[in-house]
Design a protein around this motif. Structure first.
Motif, PDB file in Angstrom:
ATOM      1  N   PHE A  12       0.826  -1.090  -0.007  1.00 14.47           N
ATOM      2  CA  PHE A  12       0.101  -0.053   0.152  1.00 14.47           C
ATOM      3  C   PHE A  12       0.913   1.280  -0.005  1.00 14.47           C
ATOM      4  O   PHE A  12       0.621   2.274  -0.828  1.00 14.47           O
ATOM      5  CB  PHE A  12      -1.083   0.085   1.250  1.00 14.47           C
ATOM      6  CG  PHE A  12      -1.826   1.354   1.191  1.00 14.47           C
ATOM      7  CD1 PHE A  12      -2.910   1.358   0.548  1.00 14.47           C
ATOM      8  CD2 PHE A  12      -1.327   2.098   2.222  1.00 14.47           C
ATOM      9  CE1 PHE A  12      -3.645   2.425   0.852  1.00 14.47           C
ATOM     10  CE2 PHE A  12      -2.148   3.444   2.313  1.00 14.47           C
ATOM     11  CZ  PHE A  12      -3.131   3.452   1.680  1.00 14.47           C
ATOM     12  N   PHE A  13       1.948   1.323   0.871  1.00 12.30           N
ATOM     13  CA  PHE A  13       2.785   2.634   1.006  1.00 12.30           C
ATOM     14  C   PHE A  13       3.724   2.619  -0.049  1.00 12.30           C
ATOM     15  O   PHE A  13       4.334   3.915  -0.225  1.00 12.30           O
ATOM     16  CB  PHE A  13       3.312   2.626   2.377  1.00 12.30           C
ATOM     17  CG  PHE A  13       2.438   2.732   3.379  1.00 12.30           C
ATOM     18  CD1 PHE A  13       1.732   4.174   3.720  1.00 12.30           C
ATOM     19  CD2 PHE A  13       1.911   1.866   4.492  1.00 12.30           C
ATOM     20  CE1 PHE A  13       0.990   4.488   4.574  1.00 12.30           C
ATOM     21  CE2 PHE A  13       1.218   2.315   5.499  1.00 12.30           C
ATOM     22  CZ  PHE A  13       0.534   3.537   5.576  1.00 12.30           C
ATOM     23  N   ILE A  14       3.996   1.756  -0.915  1.00 14.56           N
ATOM     24  CA  ILE A  14       4.974   1.975  -1.918  1.00 14.56           C
ATOM     25  C   ILE A  14       4.110   2.508  -3.140  1.00 14.56           C
ATOM     26  O   ILE A  14       4.631   3.237  -3.842  1.00 14.56           O
ATOM     27  CB  ILE A  14       5.415   0.399  -2.346  1.00 14.56           C
ATOM     28  CG1 ILE A  14       6.550   0.043  -1.256  1.00 14.56           C
ATOM     29  CG2 ILE A  14       6.051   0.330  -3.814  1.00 14.56           C
ATOM     30  CD1 ILE A  14       7.107  -1.334  -1.405  1.00 14.56           C
ATOM     31  N   SER A  18       1.486   6.977  -5.732  1.00  8.59           N
ATOM     32  CA  SER A  18       1.618   6.756  -7.499  1.00  8.59           C
ATOM     33  C   SER A  18       0.406   6.820  -7.979  1.00  8.59           C
ATOM     34  O   SER A  18       0.047   7.503  -8.871  1.00  8.59           O
ATOM     35  CB  SER A  18       2.661   5.667  -7.972  1.00  8.59           C
ATOM     36  OG  SER A  18       3.911   5.822  -7.421  1.00  8.59           O
ATOM     37  N   VAL A  19      -0.580   5.851  -7.511  1.00 10.34           N
ATOM     38  CA  VAL A  19      -2.075   5.422  -7.828  1.00 10.34           C
ATOM     39  C   VAL A  19      -2.766   6.977  -7.744  1.00 10.34           C
ATOM     40  O   VAL A  19      -3.555   7.531  -8.286  1.00 10.34           O
ATOM     41  CB  VAL A  19      -2.641   4.539  -7.033  1.00 10.34           C
ATOM     42  CG1 VAL A  19      -4.304   4.570  -7.381  1.00 10.34           C
ATOM     43  CG2 VAL A  19      -1.934   3.206  -7.355  1.00 10.34           C
ATOM     44  N   LEU A  20      -2.511   7.577  -6.233  1.00  4.62           N
ATOM     45  CA  LEU A  20      -3.205   8.709  -6.050  1.00  4.62           C
ATOM     46  C   LEU A  20      -2.880  10.075  -6.941  1.00  4.62           C
ATOM     47  O   LEU A  20      -3.588  10.683  -7.334  1.00  4.62           O
ATOM     48  CB  LEU A  20      -2.931   9.296  -4.740  1.00  4.62           C
ATOM     49  CG  LEU A  20      -3.632  10.298  -4.177  1.00  4.62           C
ATOM     50  CD1 LEU A  20      -5.319  10.193  -4.325  1.00  4.62           C
ATOM     51  CD2 LEU A  20      -3.515  10.684  -2.617  1.00  4.62           C
ATOM     52  N   PHE A  46       1.198  12.210   1.787  1.00  2.00           N
ATOM     53  CA  PHE A  46       2.076  11.450   0.927  1.00  2.00           C
ATOM     54  C   PHE A  46       2.708  12.525   0.181  1.00  2.00           C
ATOM     55  O   PHE A  46       4.089  12.668  -0.220  1.00  2.00           O
ATOM     56  CB  PHE A  46       1.114  10.508  -0.108  1.00  2.00           C
ATOM     57  CG  PHE A  46       0.815   9.466   0.547  1.00  2.00           C
ATOM     58  CD1 PHE A  46       1.400   8.311   0.739  1.00  2.00           C
ATOM     59  CD2 PHE A  46      -0.645   9.515   1.292  1.00  2.00           C
ATOM     60  CE1 PHE A  46       0.925   7.129   1.439  1.00  2.00           C
ATOM     61  CE2 PHE A  46      -1.211   8.294   1.851  1.00  2.00           C
ATOM     62  CZ  PHE A  46      -0.227   7.292   1.845  1.00  2.00           C
ATOM     63  N   LYS A  47       1.912  13.655  -0.474  1.00  2.00           N
ATOM     64  CA  LYS A  47       2.524  14.635  -1.267  1.00  2.00           C
ATOM     65  C   LYS A  47       3.234  15.783  -0.283  1.00  2.00           C
ATOM     66  O   LYS A  47       4.325  16.139  -0.483  1.00  2.00           O
ATOM     67  CB  LYS A  47       1.396  15.251  -1.853  1.00  2.00           C
ATOM     68  CG  LYS A  47       1.980  16.315  -3.046  1.00  2.00           C
ATOM     69  CD  LYS A  47       1.739  17.711  -2.749  1.00  2.00           C
ATOM     70  CE  LYS A  47       2.360  18.674  -3.839  1.00  2.00           C
ATOM     71  NZ  LYS A  47       2.520  20.034  -3.315  1.00  2.00           N
ATOM     72  N   LEU A  48       2.454  16.197   0.745  1.00  2.00           N
ATOM     73  CA  LEU A  48       3.098  17.281   1.753  1.00  2.00           C
ATOM     74  C   LEU A  48       4.281  16.905   2.565  1.00  2.00           C
ATOM     75  O   LEU A  48       5.302  17.733   2.637  1.00  2.00           O
ATOM     76  CB  LEU A  48       2.313  17.650   2.705  1.00  2.00           C
ATOM     77  CG  LEU A  48       0.815  18.509   2.078  1.00  2.00           C
ATOM     78  CD1 LEU A  48      -0.043  18.751   3.022  1.00  2.00           C
ATOM     79  CD2 LEU A  48       1.151  19.497   1.412  1.00  2.00           C
ATOM     80  N   PHE A  49       4.646  15.566   2.494  1.00  2.00           N
ATOM     81  CA  PHE A  49       5.701  15.221   3.363  1.00  2.00           C
ATOM     82  C   PHE A  49       7.116  15.338   2.496  1.00  2.00           C
ATOM     83  O   PHE A  49       8.124  15.821   2.836  1.00  2.00           O
ATOM     84  CB  PHE A  49       5.727  13.560   3.522  1.00  2.00           C
ATOM     85  CG  PHE A  49       6.901  12.975   4.314  1.00  2.00           C
ATOM     86  CD1 PHE A  49       7.288  13.402   5.573  1.00  2.00           C
ATOM     87  CD2 PHE A  49       7.853  12.207   3.450  1.00  2.00           C
ATOM     88  CE1 PHE A  49       8.379  12.609   6.049  1.00  2.00           C
ATOM     89  CE2 PHE A  49       9.149  11.915   4.005  1.00  2.00           C
ATOM     90  CZ  PHE A  49       9.463  12.089   5.116  1.00  2.00           C
ATOM     91  N   VAL A 101      -6.470  13.124 -13.676  1.00  2.00           N
ATOM     92  CA  VAL A 101      -7.582  12.749 -14.537  1.00  2.00           C
ATOM     93  C   VAL A 101      -8.941  13.340 -13.933  1.00  2.00           C
ATOM     94  O   VAL A 101     -10.131  13.474 -14.372  1.00  2.00           O
ATOM     95  CB  VAL A 101      -7.883  11.605 -14.818  1.00  2.00           C
ATOM     96  CG1 VAL A 101      -6.889  10.997 -15.635  1.00  2.00           C
ATOM     97  CG2 VAL A 101      -7.908  10.322 -13.584  1.00  2.00           C
ATOM     98  N   SER A 102      -8.626  13.696 -12.473  1.00  2.00           N
ATOM     99  CA  SER A 102      -9.840  14.123 -11.624  1.00  2.00           C
ATOM    100  C   SER A 102      -9.524  15.333 -10.757  1.00  2.00           C
ATOM    101  O   SER A 102      -8.519  14.989  -9.961  1.00  2.00           O
ATOM    102  CB  SER A 102     -10.504  12.902 -10.983  1.00  2.00           C
ATOM    103  OG  SER A 102     -11.572  13.420  -9.979  1.00  2.00           O
TER     104      SER A 102
END
Length: 249
Positions: A177-179, A183-185, A204-207, A191-192
């Motif tokens: 999950f954490f790997i 990337s999936v998000l 995940f992004k802000l870190f 696209v959304s």
């Protein structure tokens, strides 16, 4: 609550998986800088550059992956061996039980998350003769944010460890999950618009923005601090509700 936390803290101190992980990460932190000695261009390397590009970037994987192993053994295994059933039958509120374990587990995750920024940086500083050290304010600021994001990720791991009551399944799922999840998000955000907002306000992004601590504006800094706190609180409440309704065998 105090007695519950003392009991959990005692178990954490005796947890072999925690000390094994700490020893491995410490060994890497102390041995890797020795490779710099054999680099002809080592004299030109600044500690600040190494801290930003190697230590903080590498710590991204440490914080997201290594505590998953601790969660599997410290939380999930207690379900499979029957310890959690005994604790739940002690008469204490399940909400208090969950938060006591979450808080102490988060401390373990924080200890793991600080090995690279503290020990690795110290070892590199000695090898590089303290050339180009990071400013004290920048170092303390990134350490503080690292702690916040460590507990935010820990709240996710504790939630998954409660869902998967087998340590092997819990560790395997969390590592995968954490790997791949960020990337999936990220792909979904392209696209959304909804997923774009979720991604931009996710831990995940802000870190990854911790490295830019000295250049972010005040509004961005508020977001950097608020998001992990909200994440920890929200997932802590969600996990306690799940634990309250969970049938413990």
């Amino acid at each position: 609550m105090d007695n519950l936390m003392k009991a959990e803290w005692f178990k954490l101190k005796k947890d072999r998986s925690l000390w094994t992980l700490i020893i491995i990460l410490t060994a890497v932190s102390l041995s890797y800088p020795l490779l710099i000695v054999f680099d002809d261009g080592a004299d030109s390397i600044k500690v600040m550059d190494f801290y930003q590009n190697t230590i903080l970037q590498g710590n991204n994987y440490v914080i997201r992956l290594v505590p998953c192993i601790l969660a599997g053994f410290f939380i999930s295994s207690e379900y499979s061996i029957g310890t959690m059933k005994t604790i739940a039958a002690s008469g204490n509120s399940r909400f208090r039980l969950y938060f006591a374990k979450l808080i102490i587990y988060s401390i373990g995750a924080v200890l793991i998350s600080l090995i690279f920024p503290v020990i690795f940086t110290g070892a590199v500083s000695v090898v590089l003769n303290f050339n180009g050290m990071p400013e004290f304010g920048y170092f303390i600021g990134t350490i503080g944010l690292t702690i916040l994001y460590a507990i935010a990720f820990a709240s996710m791991m504790a939630l998954f460890a409660t869902i998967f009551t087998d340590s092997g399944k819990a560790i395997g799922f969390m590592l995968i999950f954490f790997i791949i999840f960020d990337s999936v998000l990220y792909l979904l955000s392209s696209v959304s618009p909804i997923f774009e907002v979720i991604f931009n306000y996710s831990v995940f992004k802000l870190f990854l923005d911790i490295v830019n601590y000295d250049t972010v504006h005040s509004a961005e800094m508020v977001k950097l601090i608020a998001v992990p706190v909200i994440t920890f609180t929200a997932l802590g409440i969600l996990g306690s509700i799940l634990f309250y309704k969970k049938e413990i065998k």
